[in-house]
Write a protein that holds these residues in place. Sequence first.
Motif, short mmCIF file in Angstrom:
data_model
loop_
_atom_site.label_atom_id
_atom_site.label_comp_id
_atom_site.label_asym_id
_atom_site.label_seq_id
_atom_site.Cartn_x
_atom_site.Cartn_y
_atom_site.Cartn_z
N MET A 1 15.95 -8.82 -25.73
CA MET A 1 15.47 -7.56 -25.24
C MET A 1 14.41 -6.96 -26.15
N ASN A 2 14.38 -7.36 -27.42
CA ASN A 2 13.40 -6.83 -28.35
C ASN A 2 12.06 -7.54 -28.25
N GLY A 3 11.97 -8.61 -27.47
CA GLY A 3 10.72 -9.34 -27.34
C GLY A 3 9.56 -8.49 -26.86
N PRO A 4 9.69 -7.80 -25.71
CA PRO A 4 8.58 -6.96 -25.23
C PRO A 4 8.24 -5.84 -26.19
N ALA A 5 9.25 -5.25 -26.84
CA ALA A 5 8.97 -4.18 -27.80
C ALA A 5 8.22 -4.73 -29.01
N GLY A 6 8.57 -5.92 -29.45
CA GLY A 6 7.87 -6.53 -30.57
C GLY A 6 6.43 -6.86 -30.24
N ILE A 7 6.22 -7.38 -29.03
CA ILE A 7 4.85 -7.68 -28.58
C ILE A 7 4.04 -6.40 -28.48
N ALA A 8 4.64 -5.36 -27.89
CA ALA A 8 3.93 -4.08 -27.76
C ALA A 8 3.61 -3.51 -29.14
N GLY A 9 4.54 -3.62 -30.08
CA GLY A 9 4.28 -3.11 -31.42
C GLY A 9 3.16 -3.86 -32.11
N ALA A 10 3.14 -5.18 -31.96
CA ALA A 10 2.09 -5.98 -32.58
C ALA A 10 0.72 -5.68 -31.97
N LEU A 11 0.68 -5.58 -30.64
CA LEU A 11 -0.60 -5.29 -29.98
C LEU A 11 -1.10 -3.89 -30.30
N SER A 12 -0.20 -2.92 -30.31
CA SER A 12 -0.64 -1.55 -30.60
C SER A 12 -1.10 -1.41 -32.04
N SER A 13 -0.49 -2.14 -32.97
CA SER A 13 -0.93 -2.03 -34.36
C SER A 13 -2.33 -2.63 -34.54
N LYS A 14 -2.69 -3.61 -33.72
CA LYS A 14 -4.03 -4.20 -33.81
C LYS A 14 -5.07 -3.39 -33.04
N LYS A 15 -4.74 -3.02 -31.81
CA LYS A 15 -5.72 -2.39 -30.93
C LYS A 15 -5.88 -0.90 -31.16
N LEU A 16 -4.84 -0.22 -31.61
CA LEU A 16 -4.85 1.23 -31.74
C LEU A 16 -4.74 1.67 -33.19
N LYS A 17 -5.39 0.97 -34.08
CA LYS A 17 -5.22 1.19 -35.51
C LYS A 17 -5.62 2.60 -35.95
N GLY A 18 -6.67 3.17 -35.40
CA GLY A 18 -7.15 4.48 -35.86
C GLY A 18 -6.54 5.67 -35.14
N GLU A 19 -5.69 5.44 -34.17
CA GLU A 19 -5.13 6.54 -33.38
C GLU A 19 -4.00 7.25 -34.12
N THR A 20 -3.89 8.54 -33.87
CA THR A 20 -2.79 9.31 -34.46
C THR A 20 -1.52 9.05 -33.67
N PRO A 21 -0.36 9.25 -34.28
CA PRO A 21 0.89 9.07 -33.54
C PRO A 21 1.01 9.98 -32.32
N LEU A 22 0.47 11.20 -32.42
CA LEU A 22 0.53 12.12 -31.29
C LEU A 22 -0.28 11.60 -30.11
N ASN A 23 -1.47 11.08 -30.36
CA ASN A 23 -2.30 10.53 -29.28
C ASN A 23 -1.62 9.32 -28.64
N MET A 24 -0.99 8.49 -29.44
CA MET A 24 -0.30 7.33 -28.88
C MET A 24 0.90 7.76 -28.05
N ALA A 25 1.61 8.79 -28.48
CA ALA A 25 2.77 9.28 -27.73
C ALA A 25 2.32 9.89 -26.40
#
Length: 85
Positions: A1-25
């Motif tokens: 069950m953690n597979g999709p969350a891990g993939i999403a975390g890896a992709l977001s850390s690469k693609k959304l590096k400069g975004e603030t946590p509030l903008n991502m939320a």
Amino acid sequence: MNGPAGIAGALSSKKLKGETPLNMAIGQQLAAGIILLPVAIFFLPRPVPGPNVILSVLGLALLSTLLGYILYFRLITNQSRPLVL
């Protein structure tokens, strides 16, 4: 069950590096609403609740989400990020 969350975390850390946590939320909540809205239209309850019930549920949802985000981002601000996440 953690597979999709891990993939999403890896992709977001690469693609959304400069975004603030509030903008991502905010983006996450908007995307979830857009994705779930068409599904929710097909599964409306029968009979449809009255306007007081609908407004009460929406009010509770908005207030609890607002309170949760205020507490979460205050915690991130006051603590170091790795301890929170």
